[in-house]
Motif scaffolding. Structure first.
Motif, PDB file in Angstrom:
ATOM      1  N   TYR A  11       9.430  32.605  -9.670  1.00 13.97           N
ATOM      2  CA  TYR A  11      10.750  33.049 -10.130  1.00 13.97           C
ATOM      3  C   TYR A  11      11.320  33.988  -9.068  1.00 13.97           C
ATOM      4  CZ  TYR A  11       9.894  31.114 -14.760  1.00 13.97           C
ATOM      5  OH  TYR A  11       9.655  30.257 -15.809  1.00 13.97           O
ATOM      6  N   GLU A  12      12.259  33.480  -8.277  1.00 11.25           N
ATOM      7  CA  GLU A  12      12.770  34.237  -7.137  1.00 11.25           C
ATOM      8  C   GLU A  12      14.283  34.104  -7.033  1.00 11.25           C
ATOM      9  OE1 GLU A  12      10.427  32.154  -4.344  1.00 11.25           O
ATOM     10  OE2 GLU A  12       8.660  33.412  -4.583  1.00 11.25           O
ATOM     11  N   ASP A  13      14.912  35.092  -6.453  1.00 11.37           N
ATOM     12  CA  ASP A  13      16.363  35.097  -6.267  1.00 11.37           C
ATOM     13  C   ASP A  13      16.725  34.193  -5.093  1.00 11.37           C
ATOM     14  OD1 ASP A  13      19.040  35.600  -6.000  1.00 11.37           O
ATOM     15  OD2 ASP A  13      18.814  37.708  -5.413  1.00 11.37           O
ATOM     16  N   ASN A  14      17.409  33.093  -5.385  1.00 11.56           N
ATOM     17  CA  ASN A  14      17.765  32.142  -4.321  1.00 11.56           C
ATOM     18  C   ASN A  14      19.249  32.181  -3.979  1.00 11.56           C
ATOM     19  OD1 ASN A  14      18.954  30.969  -6.535  1.00 11.56           O
ATOM     20  ND2 ASN A  14      18.102  28.921  -6.200  1.00 11.56           N
ATOM     21  N   SER A  15      19.942  33.265  -4.340  1.00  5.12           N
ATOM     22  CA  SER A  15      21.396  33.327  -4.185  1.00  5.12           C
ATOM     23  C   SER A  15      21.848  33.249  -2.729  1.00  5.12           C
ATOM     24  CB  SER A  15      21.948  34.603  -4.831  1.00  5.12           C
ATOM     25  OG  SER A  15      21.364  35.763  -4.251  1.00  5.12           O
ATOM     26  N   LEU A  16      21.005  33.666  -1.777  1.00  4.68           N
ATOM     27  CA  LEU A  16      21.387  33.654  -0.365  1.00  4.68           C
ATOM     28  C   LEU A  16      20.757  32.491   0.409  1.00  4.68           C
ATOM     29  CD1 LEU A  16      21.220  37.472   0.488  1.00  4.68           C
ATOM     30  CD2 LEU A  16      23.217  36.093  -0.114  1.00  4.68           C
ATOM     31  N   ILE A  17      20.169  31.554  -0.320  1.00  3.21           N
ATOM     32  CA  ILE A  17      19.533  30.428   0.358  1.00  3.21           C
ATOM     33  C   ILE A  17      19.777  29.148  -0.447  1.00  3.21           C
ATOM     34  CG2 ILE A  17      17.250  30.711  -0.737  1.00  3.21           C
ATOM     35  CD1 ILE A  17      16.047  30.278   2.111  1.00  3.21           C
ATOM     36  N   PRO A  25      12.464  25.176  -5.474  1.00  6.22           N
ATOM     37  CA  PRO A  25      12.421  26.636  -5.382  1.00  6.22           C
ATOM     38  C   PRO A  25      12.229  27.058  -3.932  1.00  6.22           C
ATOM     39  CG  PRO A  25      10.316  25.807  -6.138  1.00  6.22           C
ATOM     40  CD  PRO A  25      11.237  24.610  -6.042  1.00  6.22           C
ATOM     41  N   ILE A  26      12.415  28.343  -3.641  1.00  9.73           N
ATOM     42  CA  ILE A  26      12.226  28.834  -2.274  1.00  9.73           C
ATOM     43  C   ILE A  26      10.828  28.502  -1.778  1.00  9.73           C
ATOM     44  CG2 ILE A  26      12.198  30.874  -0.788  1.00  9.73           C
ATOM     45  CD1 ILE A  26      14.190  32.195  -2.617  1.00  9.73           C
ATOM     46  N   GLU A 155      16.164  44.924  11.698  1.00  8.32           N
ATOM     47  CA  GLU A 155      16.955  45.049  10.481  1.00  8.32           C
ATOM     48  C   GLU A 155      17.098  43.685   9.807  1.00  8.32           C
ATOM     49  OE1 GLU A 155      20.681  46.867  11.281  1.00  8.32           O
ATOM     50  OE2 GLU A 155      19.805  48.804  11.846  1.00  8.32           O
ATOM     51  N   PHE A 156      17.107  43.687   8.459  1.00 12.95           N
ATOM     52  CA  PHE A 156      17.341  42.474   7.699  1.00 12.95           C
ATOM     53  C   PHE A 156      18.567  42.665   6.819  1.00 12.95           C
ATOM     54  CE2 PHE A 156      12.935  41.707   8.806  1.00 12.95           C
ATOM     55  CZ  PHE A 156      12.891  40.335   8.992  1.00 12.95           C
ATOM     56  N   GLN A 157      19.413  41.649   6.749  1.00 10.13           N
ATOM     57  CA  GLN A 157      20.616  41.703   5.915  1.00 10.13           C
ATOM     58  C   GLN A 157      20.405  40.892   4.647  1.00 10.13           C
ATOM     59  OE1 GLN A 157      23.239  43.669   6.833  1.00 10.13           O
ATOM     60  NE2 GLN A 157      22.009  44.255   8.601  1.00 10.13           N
ATOM     61  N   SER A 158      19.285  41.090   3.989  1.00 12.97           N
ATOM     62  CA  SER A 158      18.984  40.351   2.768  1.00 12.97           C
ATOM     63  C   SER A 158      18.239  41.251   1.794  1.00 12.97           C
ATOM     64  CB  SER A 158      18.157  39.107   3.088  1.00 12.97           C
ATOM     65  OG  SER A 158      16.936  39.471   3.696  1.00 12.97           O
ATOM     66  N   PRO A 159      18.233  40.910   0.497  1.00 10.96           N
ATOM     67  CA  PRO A 159      17.603  41.776  -0.505  1.00 10.96           C
ATOM     68  C   PRO A 159      16.112  41.972  -0.242  1.00 10.96           C
ATOM     69  CG  PRO A 159      18.953  40.083  -1.544  1.00 10.96           C
ATOM     70  CD  PRO A 159      18.855  39.729  -0.099  1.00 10.96           C
ATOM     71  N   CYS A 160      15.619  43.158  -0.547  1.00  9.55           N
ATOM     72  CA  CYS A 160      14.210  43.456  -0.372  1.00  9.55           C
ATOM     73  C   CYS A 160      13.837  44.613  -1.300  1.00  9.55           C
ATOM     74  CB  CYS A 160      13.890  43.802   1.079  1.00  9.55           C
ATOM     75  SG  CYS A 160      14.838  45.218   1.657  1.00  9.55           S
ATOM     76  N   THR A 161      12.533  44.830  -1.448  1.00 12.11           N
ATOM     77  CA  THR A 161      12.030  45.946  -2.239  1.00 12.11           C
ATOM     78  C   THR A 161      11.379  46.947  -1.301  1.00 12.11           C
ATOM     79  OG1 THR A 161      11.628  44.487  -4.126  1.00 12.11           O
ATOM     80  CG2 THR A 161      10.506  46.620  -4.126  1.00 12.11           C
ATOM     81  N   LEU A 162      11.897  48.175  -1.281  1.00 15.91           N
ATOM     82  CA  LEU A 162      11.364  49.233  -0.425  1.00 15.91           C
ATOM     83  C   LEU A 162      10.494  50.174  -1.249  1.00 15.91           C
ATOM     84  CD1 LEU A 162      14.529  50.242   1.654  1.00 15.91           C
ATOM     85  CD2 LEU A 162      12.850  48.461   2.133  1.00 15.91           C
ATOM     86  N   ILE A 163       9.473  50.710  -0.612  1.00 15.72           N
ATOM     87  CA  ILE A 163       8.647  51.708  -1.272  1.00 15.72           C
ATOM     88  C   ILE A 163       8.553  52.954  -0.386  1.00 15.72           C
ATOM     89  CG2 ILE A 163       7.292  49.912  -2.421  1.00 15.72           C
ATOM     90  CD1 ILE A 163       4.964  50.607  -0.562  1.00 15.72           C
ATOM     91  N   ASN A 238       9.466  38.237   4.807  1.00 19.43           N
ATOM     92  CA  ASN A 238       9.958  37.876   3.479  1.00 19.43           C
ATOM     93  C   ASN A 238      11.201  37.010   3.642  1.00 19.43           C
ATOM     94  OD1 ASN A 238       8.805  40.801   3.428  1.00 19.43           O
ATOM     95  ND2 ASN A 238       8.537  40.051   1.356  1.00 19.43           N
ATOM     96  N   ILE A 239      11.170  35.810   3.112  1.00 22.65           N
ATOM     97  CA  ILE A 239      12.283  34.884   3.297  1.00 22.65           C
ATOM     98  C   ILE A 239      13.122  34.844   2.028  1.00 22.65           C
ATOM     99  CG2 ILE A 239      12.919  32.480   3.709  1.00 22.65           C
ATOM    100  CD1 ILE A 239      10.524  32.286   5.563  1.00 22.65           C
ATOM    101  N   ASN A 240      14.278  35.500   2.082  1.00 23.83           N
ATOM    102  CA  ASN A 240      15.193  35.573   0.949  1.00 23.83           C
ATOM    103  C   ASN A 240      16.564  34.993   1.253  1.00 23.83           C
ATOM    104  OD1 ASN A 240      13.481  37.129  -0.910  1.00 23.83           O
ATOM    105  ND2 ASN A 240      13.683  38.752   0.619  1.00 23.83           N
TER     106      ASN A 240
END
Length: 368
Positions: A11-17, A25-26, A155-163, A238-240
């Motif tokens: 279950y992944e966000d595919n809005s940019l791909i 699925p991705i 730099e990446f111009q796509s959604p990601c989770t930072l910690i 990470n490929i989003n």
């Protein structure tokens, strides 16, 4: 590693791909000439000695079944344990299905697995690693949850989770961002926890109205658990988005990255398909490219990736491009900064050219 259960969450966000995910699925997007993205997480689990792996099914599951089948190519076609699928229950109200909901609907089955730990991974991250080191870190720190992360060199111009982590690895903050700065600590989408904690998170979060395992299950319970970050210093991507996919594919043309992913470490397995070797005809010129088997090349291919059974006719120039399986590029065409999905036919004397950092996309089965 018979005491770890692997779960790959599709279950992944595919809005940019979306150009690649109309019917898949991705995780099953073709990659590196002969692989699918899911092969990296699945192979890392198998190479770490994990013998039981569950796959959550998204809406478009046909390509997942076609690629994985019984799991034989990953030595997971077993009488006991092996590969299994986690299916969502049919909802008469057609309510939105989510990863947290699917886990909750199958919680009783998952709780009955004998494995003490669960490792949950996304299917869209490219890496090759041994999870035994992660387990030792998890046990030595007495962590409730371990999040794997890496640091990006660009730099990446796509959604990601930072910690954010302390010096001892304790996670102090988790946040989703729409883009990434250089040297940020980025989650790999891989989490290790005990079966007991997994069950508690799924049960409590879903019953409170949650839908997303990361957001509602982990991020909102950060104060309840000791969450540690495990830093992985190998190659990770990470490929989003389309841009992520293109840049990661071009990375493979760097011998150091290719060797790290496919040569120096344990193998990446994929669906076996035998084919004839590629034929390079009299006028063929190929420079710094990755060519799968079954291709016939009569033109120029430079800094590009060709999948199986691609036909490149005389006078063709292909540069900085990705041409997927069964594509045909006819005479005197020019392809640059372009991604052609499977079964594309480009007729003679056509010019397809995208931007240097964002490729032109030709969707599956298109005739130009």
């Amino acid at each position: 590693m018979n005491y770890i259960l692997g779960l790959i969450n599709l279950y992944e966000d595919n809005s940019l791909i979306k150009e690649f995910t109309h019917k898949r699925p991705i995780a099953t997007i073709p990659f590196a000439g002969r692989y699918r993205l899911i092969d990296f997480a699945l192979s890392s689990m198998v190479n770490s000695g994990i013998t039981s792996v569950g796959i959550t099914f998204p809406e478009k599951a046909a390509s997942v079944l076609d690629h994985l089948r019984s799991g034989k190519d990953w030595d997971l076609a077993r009488r006991h344990d092996g590969l299994f699928y986690i299916l969502p229950d049919k909802d008469e109200n057609n309510a939105h299905q989510s990863d947290l909901k699917t886990f909750y609907q199958n919680l009783e089955v998952l709780q009955h697995n004998p494995q003490e730990y669960f490792i949950i991974s996304s299917g869209h991250t490219v890496f090759n690693m041994d999870f035994n080191n992660v387990l030792r870190f998890h046990q030595n720190t007495n962590a409730d949850i371990t999040i794997l992360y890496h640091k990006t060199g660009r730099e990446f111009q796509s959604p990601c989770t930072l910690i954010k982590t302390k010096e001892n690895g304790l996670v102090t903050d988790i946040a989703k961002r729409s883009k990434t700065r250089k040297d940020s600590e980025i989650s790999m989408g891989v989490y290790l926890m005990s079966r007991k904690i997994f069950s508690a998170i799924v049960e409590q979060s879903y019953e409170r109205g949650g839908s997303d395992f990361l957001v509602d299950g982990i991020m909102r319970t950060i104060s309840q658990y000791n969450i540690y970050g495990y830093y992985y210093d190998g190659y990770v991507s990470n490929i989003n988005s389309i841009a992520d996919y293109y840049q990661t594919s071009m990375d493979l043309l760097d011998p150091k990255i290719w060797n790290e992913l496919f040569i120096n470490k344990l193998p990446i397995y994929t669906k076996t398909k035998d084919d004839v070797p590629t034929r390079y005809k009299h006028h063929a010129q190929v420079h710094n490219s990755l060519i799968a088997n079954g291709c016939v090349i009569e033109g120029l291919v430079e800094h590009s990736i060709l999948f199986r059974d691609v036909k490149v006719k005389k006078g063709v120039e292909i540069k900085n491009s990705i041409i997927m399986q069964n594509c045909q590029i006819s005479e005197n065409s020019h392809i640059e900064n372009t991604i052609c999905d499977k079964n594309v036919i480009v007729s003679s004397q056509k010019c397809l050219k995208g931007a240097e950092n964002y490729p032109f996309i030709v969707e599956k089965g298109t005739v130009i």
